[in-house]
Structure formats: structure tokens, C-alpha cells
Design a protein around this motif. Structure first.
Motif, PDB file in Angstrom:
ATOM      1  N   TYR A   6       6.169  74.349  39.526  1.00  0.00           N
ATOM      2  CA  TYR A   6       5.684  73.967  40.858  1.00  0.00           C
ATOM      3  C   TYR A   6       5.450  72.458  40.886  1.00  0.00           C
ATOM      4  CZ  TYR A   6       5.075  78.917  41.892  1.00  0.00           C
ATOM      5  OH  TYR A   6       5.309  80.264  42.112  1.00  0.00           O
ATOM      6  N   CYS A   7       6.505  71.705  40.536  1.00  0.00           N
ATOM      7  CA  CYS A   7       6.385  70.248  40.412  1.00  0.00           C
ATOM      8  C   CYS A   7       5.968  69.589  41.718  1.00  0.00           C
ATOM      9  CB  CYS A   7       7.687  69.640  39.908  1.00  0.00           C
ATOM     10  SG  CYS A   7       9.167  70.122  40.829  1.00  0.00           S
ATOM     11  N   GLU A   8       6.418  70.145  42.855  1.00  0.00           N
ATOM     12  CA  GLU A   8       6.068  69.550  44.143  1.00  0.00           C
ATOM     13  C   GLU A   8       4.564  69.641  44.402  1.00  0.00           C
ATOM     14  OE1 GLU A   8       6.870  73.843  44.654  1.00  0.00           O
ATOM     15  OE2 GLU A   8       8.046  72.200  43.760  1.00  0.00           O
ATOM     16  N   PHE A  14       3.636  67.996  54.017  1.00  0.00           N
ATOM     17  CA  PHE A  14       4.233  69.020  53.148  1.00  0.00           C
ATOM     18  C   PHE A  14       3.542  70.370  53.300  1.00  0.00           C
ATOM     19  CE2 PHE A  14       4.314  71.411  49.156  1.00  0.00           C
ATOM     20  CZ  PHE A  14       5.685  71.541  48.975  1.00  0.00           C
ATOM     21  N   ALA A  15       4.340  71.430  53.360  1.00  0.00           N
ATOM     22  CA  ALA A  15       3.809  72.789  53.433  1.00  0.00           C
ATOM     23  C   ALA A  15       4.712  73.741  52.645  1.00  0.00           C
ATOM     24  CB  ALA A  15       3.715  73.256  54.883  1.00  0.00           C
ATOM     25  N   SER A  16       4.090  74.664  51.932  1.00  0.00           N
ATOM     26  CA  SER A  16       4.868  75.654  51.182  1.00  0.00           C
ATOM     27  C   SER A  16       4.108  76.967  51.095  1.00  0.00           C
ATOM     28  CB  SER A  16       5.152  75.138  49.758  1.00  0.00           C
ATOM     29  OG  SER A  16       5.782  76.145  48.978  1.00  0.00           O
ATOM     30  N   ASP A  17       4.787  78.050  51.461  1.00  0.00           N
ATOM     31  CA  ASP A  17       4.189  79.379  51.291  1.00  0.00           C
ATOM     32  C   ASP A  17       4.625  79.991  49.963  1.00  0.00           C
ATOM     33  OD1 ASP A  17       6.825  80.104  51.687  1.00  0.00           O
ATOM     34  OD2 ASP A  17       6.462  81.179  53.567  1.00  0.00           O
ATOM     35  N   PRO A  72      -5.092  77.998  47.026  1.00  0.00           N
ATOM     36  CA  PRO A  72      -4.335  78.447  48.207  1.00  0.00           C
ATOM     37  C   PRO A  72      -3.066  77.632  48.439  1.00  0.00           C
ATOM     38  CG  PRO A  72      -6.670  78.252  48.714  1.00  0.00           C
ATOM     39  CD  PRO A  72      -6.483  77.628  47.365  1.00  0.00           C
ATOM     40  N   CYS A  73      -2.133  78.212  49.175  1.00  0.00           N
ATOM     41  CA  CYS A  73      -0.887  77.509  49.523  1.00  0.00           C
ATOM     42  C   CYS A  73      -1.200  76.216  50.279  1.00  0.00           C
ATOM     43  CB  CYS A  73      -0.008  78.401  50.402  1.00  0.00           C
ATOM     44  SG  CYS A  73       0.652  79.850  49.559  1.00  0.00           S
ATOM     45  N   LEU A  74      -0.371  75.225  50.059  1.00  0.00           N
ATOM     46  CA  LEU A  74      -0.522  73.946  50.745  1.00  0.00           C
ATOM     47  C   LEU A  74       0.174  74.033  52.097  1.00  0.00           C
ATOM     48  CD1 LEU A  74       0.342  71.604  47.730  1.00  0.00           C
ATOM     49  CD2 LEU A  74      -1.915  72.406  48.463  1.00  0.00           C
ATOM     50  N   THR A  88      -0.026  72.844  56.577  1.00  0.00           N
ATOM     51  CA  THR A  88      -0.520  71.898  57.571  1.00  0.00           C
ATOM     52  C   THR A  88      -0.763  72.622  58.892  1.00  0.00           C
ATOM     53  OG1 THR A  88       1.610  71.266  58.528  1.00  0.00           O
ATOM     54  CG2 THR A  88       0.967  70.147  56.488  1.00  0.00           C
ATOM     55  N   SER A  89      -1.288  71.892  59.859  1.00  0.00           N
ATOM     56  CA  SER A  89      -1.517  72.489  61.176  1.00  0.00           C
ATOM     57  C   SER A  89      -0.201  72.748  61.899  1.00  0.00           C
ATOM     58  CB  SER A  89      -2.393  71.565  62.025  1.00  0.00           C
ATOM     59  OG  SER A  89      -1.785  70.286  62.156  1.00  0.00           O
ATOM     60  N   ASP A  90       0.869  72.094  61.440  1.00  0.00           N
ATOM     61  CA  ASP A  90       2.171  72.236  62.090  1.00  0.00           C
ATOM     62  C   ASP A  90       3.115  73.209  61.384  1.00  0.00           C
ATOM     63  OD1 ASP A  90       1.535  70.336  64.068  1.00  0.00           O
ATOM     64  OD2 ASP A  90       2.067  68.700  62.704  1.00  0.00           O
ATOM     65  N   SER A  91       2.863  73.467  60.111  1.00  0.00           N
ATOM     66  CA  SER A  91       3.834  74.271  59.355  1.00  0.00           C
ATOM     67  C   SER A  91       3.168  75.029  58.217  1.00  0.00           C
ATOM     68  CB  SER A  91       4.934  73.364  58.793  1.00  0.00           C
ATOM     69  OG  SER A  91       5.860  74.111  58.031  1.00  0.00           O
ATOM     70  N   THR A  92       3.717  76.222  57.951  1.00  0.00           N
ATOM     71  CA  THR A  92       3.287  76.989  56.781  1.00  0.00           C
ATOM     72  C   THR A  92       4.308  76.888  55.661  1.00  0.00           C
ATOM     73  OG1 THR A  92       4.332  79.009  57.634  1.00  0.00           O
ATOM     74  CG2 THR A  92       2.001  78.645  58.188  1.00  0.00           C
ATOM     75  N   ASN A  93       5.515  76.435  56.011  1.00  0.00           N
ATOM     76  CA  ASN A  93       6.558  76.335  54.983  1.00  0.00           C
ATOM     77  C   ASN A  93       7.690  75.418  55.443  1.00  0.00           C
ATOM     78  OD1 ASN A  93       7.644  77.140  52.396  1.00  0.00           O
ATOM     79  ND2 ASN A  93       9.214  78.245  53.540  1.00  0.00           N
ATOM     80  N   ASN A  94       7.754  74.217  54.880  1.00  0.00           N
ATOM     81  CA  ASN A  94       8.846  73.296  55.204  1.00  0.00           C
ATOM     82  C   ASN A  94       9.428  72.647  53.952  1.00  0.00           C
ATOM     83  OD1 ASN A  94       6.944  71.387  54.435  1.00  0.00           O
ATOM     84  ND2 ASN A  94       6.510  70.691  56.521  1.00  0.00           N
ATOM     85  N   ILE A  95       9.213  73.255  52.797  1.00  0.00           N
ATOM     86  CA  ILE A  95       9.643  72.663  51.537  1.00  0.00           C
ATOM     87  C   ILE A  95      11.146  72.393  51.509  1.00  0.00           C
ATOM     88  CG2 ILE A  95       9.847  74.927  50.425  1.00  0.00           C
ATOM     89  CD1 ILE A  95       9.088  73.557  47.785  1.00  0.00           C
ATOM     90  N   HIS A  96      11.927  73.213  52.206  1.00  0.00           N
ATOM     91  CA  HIS A  96      13.383  73.036  52.169  1.00  0.00           C
ATOM     92  C   HIS A  96      13.802  71.725  52.832  1.00  0.00           C
ATOM     93  CE1 HIS A  96      13.884  76.974  50.444  1.00  0.00           C
ATOM     94  NE2 HIS A  96      13.153  77.508  51.411  1.00  0.00           N
TER      95      HIS A  96
END
Length: 201
Positions: free
Chosen positions: A22-24, A137-140, A159-161, A163-171
Motif C-alpha cells: 500500500y505504497c500510496e 486522493f481517495a481509495s476504498d 480507515p480508508c483514505l 475525500t468529500s468528493d470521492s471514495t475511490n479515485n486511485i486509478h
């Protein structure tokens, strides 16, 4: 900044928040540490995603490698860079190189120029200012699950990282399409130009 004071900025490896694979998130935690302890220094901190269109990028001196040269081919990797005046340091919790490592040494030994590898393995680098990384940054962690929803590697306990705008944008961060996501996408030469310490006149 005096190199001897860098320990005041980033903790030693044994005190860093670290989760294998989980380097990110490890880098996100380093940025968070600076923001909480030395917020005036966050503007010198960068998160760098390393990948390419094939999601095959070789890196050397990696701890997980059993090869003599420490080579591993990842789909992506993430490092933390501190760049201020005459100091440019890489913090990579997965490398056998020093922590921190002078950028020039890390680039030469850990990354190596693209001309030394086949074109399909040429690396690109998404460079994101530390504050922007923390806020976007956001990742589920779903990318770390197999088709049966089993973990490929156990996730961090916190907990998962998100934001208020996203739950998952790692891609979007792993993508090396300049039109996608935040930060700037550079080739190896561009990375070296940005982070190499410039000689004083």
C-alpha cells in the motif's frame, strides 16, 4: 535545510506508518506527518506515482525482490520526495537504498534511465504536491481484492483514505494520461530535471 535536521521532518523507518503493498497510503501518511508536525515544509513535499500504459514498471533495490540487483516489476509504485534549495531526497519505505536517499542516487540506482530498459517498460511519473495529494486522493482499497473479494494483501488497520468528493479515485493517480487526474506527468528526463539539485553559480 540542513540534512541533519531531516529526521525532525520525517520519522525513522521503524516509526513510519507502513503497510506492505500500500505504497500510496504510506506516502499519504508521510505527507500527513509533515502537515501535522511541520506544515511550513509541506510545500517542499511531493508524492510521485510511477507507472506506464502497460502497468509494468521495473524498479531496482526493492526489498521484496529475491534478485541480486533487487529488481521488481510493479504495476505501479509511489515515492515521497522532499525538494528544497540544495536538498532533494527520496523516501521509499520499500527500497534497500538509504532512507532517505539522495534523489540522484535513487534515480540512478533505483529507477535507472529509460534507455536502459525495453520500451514497453519505460516509466512515467505523476508528480503531485503534497498538500494537493492529501486533499484529493481517495481509495476504498478495492484494487487490492481479487474477483472473490478476498484481500490480495492485508489492508492498513486505519480507515480508508477518502475525500468529500470521492471514495475511490486511485486509478486517476496511477494513470499516466496527462489529461486525467491531478499533478503533472513527466518522463524520466523531466523527473531528473525537476528534482536534481542545481549547482550554485
Amino acid at each position: 535545510m540542513d540534512k541533519t535536521k531531516i529526521v525532525d521532518l520525517i520519522p525513522t523507518t521503524d516509526k513510519c506508518t507502513y503497510t506492505s503493498c500500500y505504497c500510496e497510503e504510506n506516502v499519504w501518511k508521510l505527507c500527513e506527518h509533515v502537515k501535522e508536525r511541520n506544515p511550513d515544509k509541506l510545500s517542499y513535499c511531493y508524492c510521485v506515482f510511477i507507472s506506464n500504459d502497460n502497468k509494468q514498471i521495473p524498479l531496482w533495490y526493492q526489498k521484496s525482490s529475491s534478485a541480486l540487483d533487487g529488481v521488481v516489476v510493479w504495476d505501479y509504485h509511489v515515492i515521497f520526495i522532499y525538494n528544497e534549495d540544495d536538498i532533494s531526497l527520496v523516501f521509499d519505505l520499500d527500497t534497500k537504498l538509504p532512507f532517505p536517499c539522495d534523489f540522484t542516487e535513487y534515480a540512478a540506482k533505483g529507477i535507472r534511465p529509460n534507455i536502459t530498459v525495453k520500451k514497453q517498460y519505460h516509466r512515467k511519473f505523476r508528480v503531485i504536491p503534497g498538500l494537493e495529494f492529501l486533499s484529493t486522493f481517495a481509495s476504498d482499497r478495492s484494487h487490492m481484492m481479487d474477483a472473490n473479494k478476498h484481500w490480495l494483501s492485508e489492508p492498513p488497520s486505519y480507515p480508508c483514505l477518502q475525500t468529500s468528493d470521492s471514495t475511490n479515485n486511485i486509478h486517476n493517480f496511477i494513470s499516466m494520461d496527462p489529461a486525467v487526474g491531478v499533478g503533472v506527468v513527466l518522463n524520466f528526463e523531466g523527473l531528473v530535471e525537476k528534482f536534481s539539485v542545481k549547482p550554485k553559480n
